[in-house]
Write a protein that holds these residues in place. Sequence first.
Motif, PDB file in Angstrom:
ATOM      1  N   VAL A  46       0.616  -1.082  -0.068  1.00 18.60           N
ATOM      2  CA  VAL A  46      -0.171  -0.077  -0.038  1.00 18.60           C
ATOM      3  C   VAL A  46       0.920   1.318  -0.396  1.00 18.60           C
ATOM      4  N   THR A  47       0.346   2.337  -0.942  1.00 19.98           N
ATOM      5  CA  THR A  47       1.679   3.321  -1.413  1.00 19.98           C
ATOM      6  C   THR A  47       1.281   4.139  -0.341  1.00 19.98           C
ATOM      7  N   GLY A  48       1.372   5.255   0.001  1.00 21.16           N
ATOM      8  CA  GLY A  48       1.334   7.066   1.220  1.00 21.16           C
ATOM      9  C   GLY A  48      -0.591   7.320   0.621  1.00 21.16           C
ATOM     10  N   ARG A  49      -0.288   7.122  -0.747  1.00 20.88           N
ATOM     11  CA  ARG A  49      -1.752   7.937  -1.533  1.00 20.88           C
ATOM     12  C   ARG A  49      -2.898   7.036  -1.629  1.00 20.88           C
ATOM     13  N   GLY A  50      -2.566   5.533  -1.515  1.00 18.12           N
ATOM     14  CA  GLY A  50      -3.495   4.488  -1.062  1.00 18.12           C
ATOM     15  C   GLY A  50      -3.474   3.583  -1.893  1.00 18.12           C
ATOM     16  N   ASP A  51      -2.817   3.733  -2.820  1.00 18.21           N
ATOM     17  CA  ASP A  51      -2.404   2.321  -4.016  1.00 18.21           C
ATOM     18  C   ASP A  51      -2.696   0.873  -3.652  1.00 18.21           C
ATOM     19  N   ILE A  52      -3.201   0.040  -4.189  1.00 20.74           N
ATOM     20  CA  ILE A  52      -3.117  -1.280  -3.307  1.00 20.74           C
ATOM     21  C   ILE A  52      -2.170  -1.820  -4.741  1.00 20.74           C
ATOM     22  N   ARG A  53      -0.854  -2.234  -5.006  1.00 21.48           N
ATOM     23  CA  ARG A  53      -0.261  -2.396  -6.178  1.00 21.48           C
ATOM     24  C   ARG A  53      -0.797  -3.889  -5.873  1.00 21.48           C
ATOM     25  N   PRO A  99       2.456  16.944 -10.376  1.00 15.70           N
ATOM     26  CA  PRO A  99       2.462  15.775  -9.573  1.00 15.70           C
ATOM     27  C   PRO A  99       1.375  16.661  -7.748  1.00 15.70           C
ATOM     28  N   SER A 100       1.277  17.528  -8.005  1.00 16.22           N
ATOM     29  CA  SER A 100      -0.119  17.523  -6.797  1.00 16.22           C
ATOM     30  C   SER A 100      -1.049  16.944  -6.915  1.00 16.22           C
ATOM     31  N   THR A 101      -1.771  16.915  -7.907  1.00 17.35           N
ATOM     32  CA  THR A 101      -2.400  16.037  -8.388  1.00 17.35           C
ATOM     33  C   THR A 101      -2.557  14.766  -8.062  1.00 17.35           C
ATOM     34  N   ILE A 102      -1.604  14.120  -8.749  1.00 21.28           N
ATOM     35  CA  ILE A 102      -1.165  12.308  -8.834  1.00 21.28           C
ATOM     36  C   ILE A 102      -0.831  12.226  -7.416  1.00 21.28           C
ATOM     37  N   ALA A 103      -0.138  13.230  -7.023  1.00 14.63           N
ATOM     38  CA  ALA A 103       0.572  12.315  -6.035  1.00 14.63           C
ATOM     39  C   ALA A 103      -1.241  12.475  -4.284  1.00 14.63           C
ATOM     40  N   GLU A 155      11.110  22.801 -21.795  1.00 19.77           N
ATOM     41  CA  GLU A 155      11.401  21.938 -21.122  1.00 19.77           C
ATOM     42  C   GLU A 155      10.663  20.490 -20.230  1.00 19.77           C
ATOM     43  N   MET A 156      11.221  19.801 -19.826  1.00 20.72           N
ATOM     44  CA  MET A 156       9.904  18.180 -19.841  1.00 20.72           C
ATOM     45  C   MET A 156      10.494  18.276 -18.470  1.00 20.72           C
ATOM     46  N   VAL A 157       8.937  17.693 -17.869  1.00 17.87           N
ATOM     47  CA  VAL A 157       8.852  17.112 -16.809  1.00 17.87           C
ATOM     48  C   VAL A 157       8.481  16.287 -16.314  1.00 17.87           C
ATOM     49  N   LEU A 158       9.185  15.492 -16.060  1.00 17.59           N
ATOM     50  CA  LEU A 158       9.030  13.597 -15.714  1.00 17.59           C
ATOM     51  C   LEU A 158       8.699  13.415 -14.350  1.00 17.59           C
ATOM     52  N   ILE A 159       8.396  12.936 -13.400  1.00 18.62           N
ATOM     53  CA  ILE A 159       7.430  11.940 -12.569  1.00 18.62           C
ATOM     54  C   ILE A 159       7.794  10.137 -12.331  1.00 18.62           C
ATOM     55  N   ASN A 160       8.400  10.270 -11.213  1.00 24.91           N
ATOM     56  CA  ASN A 160       9.300   9.045 -10.934  1.00 24.91           C
ATOM     57  C   ASN A 160       7.933   8.254 -10.329  1.00 24.91           C
ATOM     58  N   LEU A 161       6.567   7.843 -10.047  1.00 22.98           N
ATOM     59  CA  LEU A 161       6.374   7.067  -9.022  1.00 22.98           C
ATOM     60  C   LEU A 161       6.063   6.116  -8.215  1.00 22.98           C
ATOM     61  N   ALA A 162       7.621   5.242  -8.876  1.00 25.62           N
ATOM     62  CA  ALA A 162       8.072   4.403  -7.403  1.00 25.62           C
ATOM     63  C   ALA A 162       9.213   5.079  -6.309  1.00 25.62           C
ATOM     64  N   SER A 163       9.591   6.372  -7.019  1.00 27.61           N
ATOM     65  CA  SER A 163       9.994   6.718  -5.763  1.00 27.61           C
ATOM     66  C   SER A 163       9.178   7.580  -5.243  1.00 27.61           C
ATOM     67  N   GLY A 164       8.340   9.043  -5.617  1.00 21.40           N
ATOM     68  CA  GLY A 164       7.898   9.541  -5.341  1.00 21.40           C
ATOM     69  C   GLY A 164       8.200  10.834  -5.978  1.00 21.40           C
ATOM     70  N   MET A 175       7.122  15.064  -2.840  1.00 24.87           N
ATOM     71  CA  MET A 175       5.449  14.737  -2.590  1.00 24.87           C
ATOM     72  C   MET A 175       5.791  13.280  -2.303  1.00 24.87           C
ATOM     73  N   GLN A 176       6.836  12.816  -2.489  1.00 26.61           N
ATOM     74  CA  GLN A 176       7.303  11.699  -2.296  1.00 26.61           C
ATOM     75  C   GLN A 176       7.217  11.223  -0.933  1.00 26.61           C
ATOM     76  N   ASP A 177       6.858  11.457   0.283  1.00 24.44           N
ATOM     77  CA  ASP A 177       5.907  11.061   0.933  1.00 24.44           C
ATOM     78  C   ASP A 177       4.538  10.270   0.661  1.00 24.44           C
ATOM     79  N   LEU A 178       3.914  11.003   0.035  1.00 23.32           N
ATOM     80  CA  LEU A 178       2.311  10.919  -0.475  1.00 23.32           C
ATOM     81  C   LEU A 178       2.055   9.361  -1.540  1.00 23.32           C
ATOM     82  N   LEU A 179       3.047   9.439  -2.307  1.00 22.34           N
ATOM     83  CA  LEU A 179       3.506   8.854  -2.903  1.00 22.34           C
ATOM     84  C   LEU A 179       4.464   7.048  -2.741  1.00 22.34           C
ATOM     85  N   LEU A 180       5.064   7.445  -2.173  1.00 21.94           N
ATOM     86  CA  LEU A 180       5.867   5.874  -2.129  1.00 21.94           C
ATOM     87  C   LEU A 180       4.951   4.939  -0.969  1.00 21.94           C
ATOM     88  N   LEU A 181       5.817   3.857  -0.517  1.00 19.88           N
ATOM     89  CA  LEU A 181       4.956   2.736  -0.195  1.00 19.88           C
ATOM     90  C   LEU A 181       4.918   3.289   1.362  1.00 19.88           C
TER      91      LEU A 181
END
Lengths: 364, 155
Positions: free
Chosen positions: A109-116, A314-318, B22-31, B126-132
């Motif tokens: 489970v991720t911080g935003r709630g995904d269950i991988r 990013p703030s939306t996706i997060a 510019e290019m904006v990238l996001i790594n959903l695995a690392s946040g 945003m790392q805290d939100l996206l990480l496990l």
Amino acid sequence: MNKGSDILYPSSLPDTAALDRSLVFFQSVQNLFEQAAASQGKGVDRFFCIAGQRVKLRFAGSARLVSLARALDHLAAAATVTPGLSVCIFDSAGSGLRLPPPPWSWNSVTGRGDIRDVAGNRIAVAFQPGAGILSLFDRERGRALCWIDDARRLPFHEMATPLRTILHWFMAGCGKQLIHGAAVGNAAGGVLIVGRGGAGKSTVALACLAVGMDYAGDDCVLIDGSPEPRVHGLYATAMLHLGQVACFPRLKPAVAAADSGGKKKVMMFLQPAFSGQLRACFPLRAILLPRFTGRSRTALKAASSAELFSAMAPSTIAVLPGAGENDFRFIGTFIRQVPNFVIETGTDMELIGQAVAGLLAVRC
Amino acid sequence: MTNASRFRINQPHVVYESFADEMVLINLASGNYYSADRTGKTVIQMLVDRGSPGEIAAALATRYDKRLFEIEPPVSTFIAALQAEGLIVPAPAGDSPIASGSVPPELPGGAAGDFIPPHLQCFSDMQDLLLLDPIHQVDESGWPVAKADSPKLDE
């Protein structure tokens, strides 16, 4: 501009066994809801029209649970037997019912709630441990379930923006994107205000509301790009730091509660006090990124799409479980359709509203 | 830096969007999310087209009328940063270029502009939100135990 729904980490392509497990779990939670509703009469049904879609909310629980609908009251609609989305909402504290064991492991489970490790695209699942909310959505049938551990313990943010995960999943299938942002406007159209938490979105939105402009939301709104860029109102609520309330004396009638936790925020319900200023939809004229200057006056400066995108995507996706590439692309395409500005906000709240109204007068 | 000759974007973890400068990238695995400047965007686009680091440096040297030794180090450093951040991974052996390998025309070169080394900026807010967010304690039914310090609102 249509978008599909993301599943971030599909473990494999058609995994029938995993889908079956998800469907069985969905049905067992649905059965629990029916049990909860039956034990309390038949529950409470509420209907809404959100971004043109008919939505039915079925509650089985206390008045506190049903009060989740308050943020959507301004979008109330007549009952229908064919809603596009039907959501059943109940809690364990009110019903005394416990959920069946989940068909996933908790180490994914991720911080935003995904269950991988939930596979497949049909059933979307998210769990927010902090709030104790489980969201399930069956994309094929337009049915969703929202289980809450204890509605009395729901954080402020969940009362102000209820069911946003489920609405995000459902609206994605309707070509609309839920956005972390605010929106205000007038007869000429509206502006979308984006930025990370604390950027000043609420300040700009409430400054505009206070000078008589229309309001579509201060934290979450819906956007779509076809036939023209538009923003759809979602929640008639606002969150403001306690220290800022004095800046908006006109809004005091809307203050509903103060957060006694560490965030020191107040929550406002703008329905009914500001019902005449709540708008369901605006054609969008500009996207604004607030930047506080400390000066008195407010100024607008052209900004690049990339700068706004970095503040918006990013703030939306997060905050949206399941959000990913499709959401990124949708926002990227959308942001190029509308002029982008930085709004350098000053300390005079009235001047903020005047600056936005002035921009709309030029752009309409 | 790896000796891999070609790279690909680390999908599905990484998503990106290109803009004019510019290019904006996001790594959903690392946040983490990132901003690559105009030169960086061009390098990434050429990597997406399966250009090798050597081919990319050579193309940029031609565009800017520079010697290869002036261009290669910053390009290598940039590509190494992309790899270290998990934004790119080595492409399967045998992958061949899918584009001409020339520098996209939107990057001004020669008299139109000086070579600016590619730059990658990282944002971790945003790392805290996206990480496990590991759940350590579940009750006998298999569901997480509510935190005892959660505020309780009155009915």
